[in-house]
Design a protein around this motif. Structure first.
Motif, PDB file in Angstrom:
ATOM      1  N   VAL A 228       0.861  -1.183   0.000  1.00  0.00           N
ATOM      2  CA  VAL A 228       0.000   0.000   0.000  1.00  0.00           C
ATOM      3  C   VAL A 228       0.901   1.238   0.000  1.00  0.00           C
ATOM      4  CG1 VAL A 228      -1.760   1.258   1.321  1.00  0.00           C
ATOM      5  CG2 VAL A 228      -1.778  -1.253   1.278  1.00  0.00           C
ATOM      6  N   GLY A 229       0.606   2.196  -0.872  1.00  0.00           N
ATOM      7  CA  GLY A 229       1.411   3.422  -0.918  1.00  0.00           C
ATOM      8  C   GLY A 229       2.677   3.279  -1.745  1.00  0.00           C
ATOM      9  N   GLU A 230       2.947   2.088  -2.282  1.00  0.00           N
ATOM     10  CA  GLU A 230       4.106   1.937  -3.164  1.00  0.00           C
ATOM     11  C   GLU A 230       3.723   2.364  -4.585  1.00  0.00           C
ATOM     12  OE1 GLU A 230       6.773  -1.390  -0.772  1.00  0.00           O
ATOM     13  OE2 GLU A 230       5.981  -1.923  -2.727  1.00  0.00           O
ATOM     14  N   ASP A 231       4.644   2.118  -5.557  1.00  0.00           N
ATOM     15  CA  ASP A 231       4.518   2.755  -6.862  1.00  0.00           C
ATOM     16  C   ASP A 231       3.835   1.903  -7.940  1.00  0.00           C
ATOM     17  OD1 ASP A 231       6.648   1.010  -6.700  1.00  0.00           O
ATOM     18  OD2 ASP A 231       7.959   2.151  -8.028  1.00  0.00           O
ATOM     19  N   TYR A 232       2.879   1.047  -7.563  1.00  0.00           N
ATOM     20  CA  TYR A 232       2.225   0.192  -8.572  1.00  0.00           C
ATOM     21  C   TYR A 232       1.636   1.018  -9.723  1.00  0.00           C
ATOM     22  CZ  TYR A 232      -1.025  -2.882 -10.948  1.00  0.00           C
ATOM     23  OH  TYR A 232      -1.693  -3.570 -11.916  1.00  0.00           O
ATOM     24  N   GLU A 233       0.889   2.069  -9.370  1.00  0.00           N
ATOM     25  CA  GLU A 233       0.232   2.889 -10.407  1.00  0.00           C
ATOM     26  C   GLU A 233       1.266   3.627 -11.260  1.00  0.00           C
ATOM     27  OE1 GLU A 233      -2.872   2.701 -11.006  1.00  0.00           O
ATOM     28  OE2 GLU A 233      -3.556   1.668  -9.184  1.00  0.00           O
ATOM     29  N   ASP A 234       2.312   4.122 -10.604  1.00  0.00           N
ATOM     30  CA  ASP A 234       3.296   4.969 -11.291  1.00  0.00           C
ATOM     31  C   ASP A 234       4.362   4.169 -12.022  1.00  0.00           C
ATOM     32  OD1 ASP A 234       2.019   7.111 -10.198  1.00  0.00           O
ATOM     33  OD2 ASP A 234       3.388   7.298  -8.492  1.00  0.00           O
ATOM     34  N   TYR A 235       4.437   2.855 -11.766  1.00  0.00           N
ATOM     35  CA  TYR A 235       5.537   2.056 -12.321  1.00  0.00           C
ATOM     36  C   TYR A 235       5.577   2.242 -13.841  1.00  0.00           C
ATOM     37  CZ  TYR A 235       8.998  -1.606 -12.625  1.00  0.00           C
ATOM     38  OH  TYR A 235      10.171  -2.291 -12.848  1.00  0.00           O
ATOM     39  N   PRO A 236       6.766   2.542 -14.415  1.00  0.00           N
ATOM     40  CA  PRO A 236       6.804   2.857 -15.855  1.00  0.00           C
ATOM     41  C   PRO A 236       6.414   1.665 -16.728  1.00  0.00           C
ATOM     42  CG  PRO A 236       9.039   2.640 -14.974  1.00  0.00           C
ATOM     43  CD  PRO A 236       8.101   2.584 -13.797  1.00  0.00           C
TER      44      PRO A 236
END
Ligand code: AMP
Length: 279
Positions: free
Chosen positions: A55-63
């Motif tokens: 939770v709060g890690e970069d799953y959505e932002d991961y390139p």
């Protein structure tokens, strides 16, 4: 995918497999190159696995760049790209998790609870789908490789696991899809990681063998800069990942450092010097 693999294996063909989260760089390409040499067919998976992000890690932002990845994969001689959706991998009702105990609780596992459970679950699913004879992983994610080796051994998985050397930029930074998050200033600060490994190797080559002393010196070196924040810095046995008070040929220095919100990892064998480090 599984049906294709079954047919190929029935025809006597050997399947080499490289699992990734995509946004391919030269590190991934080195795995593909080795895969190409070691199999009749080469399968690349691209899947940003939600189960291994906290939770709060970069799953959505991961390139992500499937188009560029496709072009690179074709050049690398990949026969099949397996790129499932999250819904295909974890459909409604999904309830089965693969959990390796012990070595998953240290290092990255301590900072990222549940991360390795996500990794082992997806990798075992990918193995069951792709049915590889041999699979390639980078030493860059050293703990991940140790965990996957443990899982494959414990679960009698019928394939060979191969670890390959870390591919670096000319200035020493280990290639990572997450390097794309770094600002120009952070990109310079990121050299702290590889420079710390080099400093530790230098101390060992000068005869220092006490881990606490080495780690103290490296920590002091990192902490003179205001930017990087150490998550962990440890000297561990390459297989058990237990802390080692004294350096020997199985010793690996592992570190994780935050630059702003970006967390980077790197590692290196400490003996015998660069030869082991570069594989
Ligand atoms: P990722 O897409 O980051 O999940 O990585 C997929 C595979 O590529 C993993 O086995 C990584 O260890 C490997 N890998 C990532 N970066 C590098 C690198 N710089 N050198 C070698 N292998 C790498």
């Amino acid at each position: 995918m599984q049906q294709w693999s079954r047919q190929q294996k029935a025809a006597g063909r050997r399947i080499a497999f490289v699992p990734t989260m995509g946004f391919l760089h030269r590190g991934h390409l080195s795995l593909l190159e080795e895969g190409r040499k070691n199999g009749d067919l080469l399968v690349l998976s691209i899947f940003v696995n939600p189960a291994q992000f906290g939770v709060g890690e970069d799953y959505e932002d991961y390139p992500r760049d499937l188009k560029a990845d496709g072009a690179l994969a074709e050049k690398a001689g990949v026969d099949v790209i397996f790129a499932p959706s999250a819904g295909q991998m974890y459909p409604r009702g999904y309830a089965t998790w693969v959990d390796v105990e012990g070595i998953t609780e240290l290092l990255c596992g301590a900072s990222r609870p549940g991360h390795f459970r996500g990794v082992t679950t997806v990798v075992s699913k990918l193995f069951n789908i792709v049915l590889p004879d041999i699979a390639f992983f980078g030493n860059k994610d050293f703990q991940q490789l140790a965990v996957i080796r443990r899982m494959a051994l414990d679960q009698n998985m019928p394939l060979e696991i191969v670890g390959l050397p870390i591919v670096r930029e000319t200035d020493g930074l280990a290639l990572s899809s997450r390097n794309s998050y770094l600002s120009a200033e952070q990109r310079i600060q990121a050299l702290t990681l590889s420079q710390s490994l080099a400093a530790a190797r230098q101390l060992v080559s000068e005869g220092m063998g006490d881990s606490a002393q080495i780690l103290g010196a490296v920590r002091a070196l990192i902490e003179v800069n205001p930017g990087p924040r150490i998550d962990y810095l440890q000297i561990c046995h390459q297989f058990s990942l237990q802390n080692q008070p004294q350096v020997d040929a199985d010793s690996v220095l592992l570190l994780a450092v935050y630059l702003g919100k970006t967390r980077l990892i790197d590692n290196c064998f400490l003996l015998p010097e660069a030869v082991r480090c570069e594989g």
